[in-house]
Design a protein around this motif. Structure first.
Motif, PDB file in Angstrom:
ATOM      1  N   ASP A 188       9.533   7.794  -5.172  1.00 52.58           N
ATOM      2  CA  ASP A 188       8.037   7.326  -4.186  1.00 52.58           C
ATOM      3  C   ASP A 188       7.324   8.560  -4.226  1.00 52.58           C
ATOM      4  OD1 ASP A 188       8.885   4.784  -3.840  1.00 52.58           O
ATOM      5  OD2 ASP A 188       9.905   5.471  -2.050  1.00 52.58           O
ATOM      6  N   ALA A 192       3.091  10.082  -3.926  1.00 47.49           N
ATOM      7  CA  ALA A 192       1.825  10.069  -3.028  1.00 47.49           C
ATOM      8  C   ALA A 192       0.625  10.727  -3.764  1.00 47.49           C
ATOM      9  CB  ALA A 192       1.742  10.601  -1.661  1.00 47.49           C
ATOM     10  N   GLY A 240       0.787   8.595   6.940  1.00 45.60           N
ATOM     11  CA  GLY A 240      -0.281   7.648   6.516  1.00 45.60           C
ATOM     12  C   GLY A 240      -1.208   7.297   7.495  1.00 45.60           C
ATOM     13  N   TYR A 289      -0.251   5.573  -2.293  1.00 48.14           N
ATOM     14  CA  TYR A 289       1.297   5.540  -2.399  1.00 48.14           C
ATOM     15  C   TYR A 289       1.878   4.853  -3.598  1.00 48.14           C
ATOM     16  CZ  TYR A 289       0.666   7.533   2.382  1.00 48.14           C
ATOM     17  OH  TYR A 289       0.050   8.301   3.405  1.00 48.14           O
ATOM     18  N   PRO A 325       1.861   3.395   3.357  1.00 41.83           N
ATOM     19  CA  PRO A 325       2.993   3.807   2.922  1.00 41.83           C
ATOM     20  C   PRO A 325       4.156   2.708   3.233  1.00 41.83           C
ATOM     21  CG  PRO A 325       2.629   5.138   4.794  1.00 41.83           C
ATOM     22  CD  PRO A 325       1.472   4.325   4.448  1.00 41.83           C
ATOM     23  N   TYR A 329       7.832  10.157   0.591  1.00 43.41           N
ATOM     24  CA  TYR A 329       6.711  10.303  -0.357  1.00 43.41           C
ATOM     25  C   TYR A 329       6.976  11.741  -0.882  1.00 43.41           C
ATOM     26  CZ  TYR A 329       5.672   5.461   0.029  1.00 43.41           C
ATOM     27  OH  TYR A 329       5.608   4.304  -0.101  1.00 43.41           O
TER      28      TYR A 329
END
Length: 138
Positions: A36, A38, A61, A73, A100, A106
């Motif tokens: 994951d 960002a 977030g 994301y 998110p 992330y």
């Protein structure tokens, strides 16, 4: 005895695939997220330097208050946009969110995606020269 070199289809395909012989019109070097990820984007959805989103945590977030830049994301195996590319581009659209996922952790985008993608610039080719010879003048 005369020897003859024949060009097979396999040889022709191998020569055509050489990087030095490609047109350079297009760069398909997409990078895919191993986890994951960002990335920072502006209000129009263009990828910008992650430092511009530093007032916002990757994980929360939540806004740092009126920031014009947002975290976007991306899930695992999503293509990661380079600087200046839009998350609305078909390669990236639908593979991420401004919110998110609950419980997800992330990471920042890999360093090699922190650049602007551009087409190759031709600087001449075989046999070209920056000056001429044989004119008798220097």
């Amino acid at each position: 005895m005369k020897k003859q070199l024949t060009m097979t289809t396999a040889m022709a395909a191998a020569l055509a695939a050489l990087p030095g012989c490609s047109s350079g019109d297009d760069w398909n070097g997409d990078v895919y997220a191993s986890g994951d990820t960002a990335v920072c984007v502006d209000q129009q959805g263009q990828r910008v330097d992650d430092d511009l989103c530093q007032s916002r945590s990757y994980y929360s977030g939540h806004s740092g208050g009126g920031n014009a830049f947002l975290w976007y994301y991306l899930g695992r195996s999503s293509a990661i946009p380079y600087y200046g590319e839009s998350i609305r581009d078909p390669r990236y659209a639908g593979h991420g969110s401004y919110q998110p996922r609950p419980g997800a952790t992330y990471a920042p985008a890999p360093a090699h995606t922190r650049m602007t993608r551009s087409a190759a610039v031709s600087r001449g080719g075989l046999g070209s020269s920056g000056r001429s010879f044989g004119g008798g003048r220097s």
